[in-house]
Motif scaffolding. Structure first.
Motif, short mmCIF file in Angstrom:
data_model
loop_
_atom_site.label_atom_id
_atom_site.label_comp_id
_atom_site.label_asym_id
_atom_site.label_seq_id
_atom_site.Cartn_x
_atom_site.Cartn_y
_atom_site.Cartn_z
N ASP A 36 3.51 3.02 0.01
CA ASP A 36 2.82 4.21 0.37
C ASP A 36 1.18 3.90 0.36
OD1 ASP A 36 5.21 5.30 2.07
OD2 ASP A 36 5.37 7.27 0.39
N ASP A 37 1.59 3.51 -1.12
CA ASP A 37 0.41 3.03 -1.51
C ASP A 37 -0.46 1.81 -1.67
OD1 ASP A 37 -0.13 5.63 -1.93
OD2 ASP A 37 1.07 5.44 -3.87
N VAL A 38 0.39 0.55 -1.58
CA VAL A 38 -0.28 -0.54 -1.47
C VAL A 38 0.27 -1.87 -0.24
CG1 VAL A 38 0.08 -3.27 -2.57
CG2 VAL A 38 -0.24 -0.46 -4.16
N LEU A 42 -2.74 -2.62 3.21
CA LEU A 42 -3.07 -4.11 3.16
C LEU A 42 -2.35 -4.62 4.02
CD1 LEU A 42 -2.03 -4.82 -0.60
CD2 LEU A 42 -4.46 -4.38 0.81
N ILE A 43 -0.99 -4.51 5.22
CA ILE A 43 -0.04 -4.85 6.01
C ILE A 43 -0.59 -4.25 7.11
CG2 ILE A 43 2.15 -5.95 6.88
CD1 ILE A 43 2.45 -5.94 3.40
N LEU A 44 -0.24 -3.00 7.04
CA LEU A 44 -0.47 -2.02 8.49
C LEU A 44 -1.86 -1.03 8.72
CD1 LEU A 44 3.13 -1.07 7.81
CD2 LEU A 44 2.96 -2.24 9.17
N THR A 45 -2.70 -1.73 8.06
CA THR A 45 -4.08 -0.80 8.48
C THR A 45 -4.40 -1.64 9.81
OG1 THR A 45 -4.75 -0.39 6.12
CG2 THR A 45 -5.89 -0.35 7.80
N PRO A 46 -4.21 -2.85 10.15
CA PRO A 46 -4.83 -3.14 11.61
C PRO A 46 -3.63 -2.60 12.41
CG PRO A 46 -4.73 -4.87 10.00
CD PRO A 46 -3.86 -3.67 9.15
#
Length: 121
Positions: A36-38, A42-46
């Protein structure tokens, strides 16, 4: 009945199981935080930005909320990988060296000598 319960409750297996459940719950919390926090930021934001969603739980397609499902899959994979390496390491530590086959005992040696003497007669 109380005596039987004490024997059951204080057996090593029950206590080991309780410790395993407690450690598992704490480990699950660590993995949840990691996802949830890392990993998600980092990966799923785009992916989330492309779909116009602020957090993973809001990802949906025709009413199907697949964001939570994706998060659960990532958590499962991480837990499985970490447990695999933990068990592999524990098995290495617990692996006993295979004992070399023991030579014949004194009794067997003596019996062999007696047999050989009897053969030669």
């Amino acid at each position: 009945m109380i005596k039987e319960f004490k024997e059951f409750a204080f057996k090593g297996n029950v206590i080991d199981l309780a410790v395993g459940v407690i450690i598992g719950a704490a480990f699950g919390a660590i993995i949840s935080s990691a996802v949830d926090d890392v990993i998600t930021p980092l990966i799923l934001t785009p992916v989330m930005e492309a779909s116009g969603v602020a957090n993973l739980e809001q990802l949906a397609w025709n009413g199907v909320k697949y964001g939570n499902f994706i998060s659960a899959i990532i958590k499962f994979i991480l837990i499985a990988i970490v447990l695999f390496f933990l068990i592999k390491g524990a098995n290495k530590l617990n692996k006993k060296e295979e004992a070399a086959p023991a030579g014949p005992s004194n009794e067997e040696v003596l019996l062999t000598e007696i047999r050989d003497i009897l053969k030669n007669k």
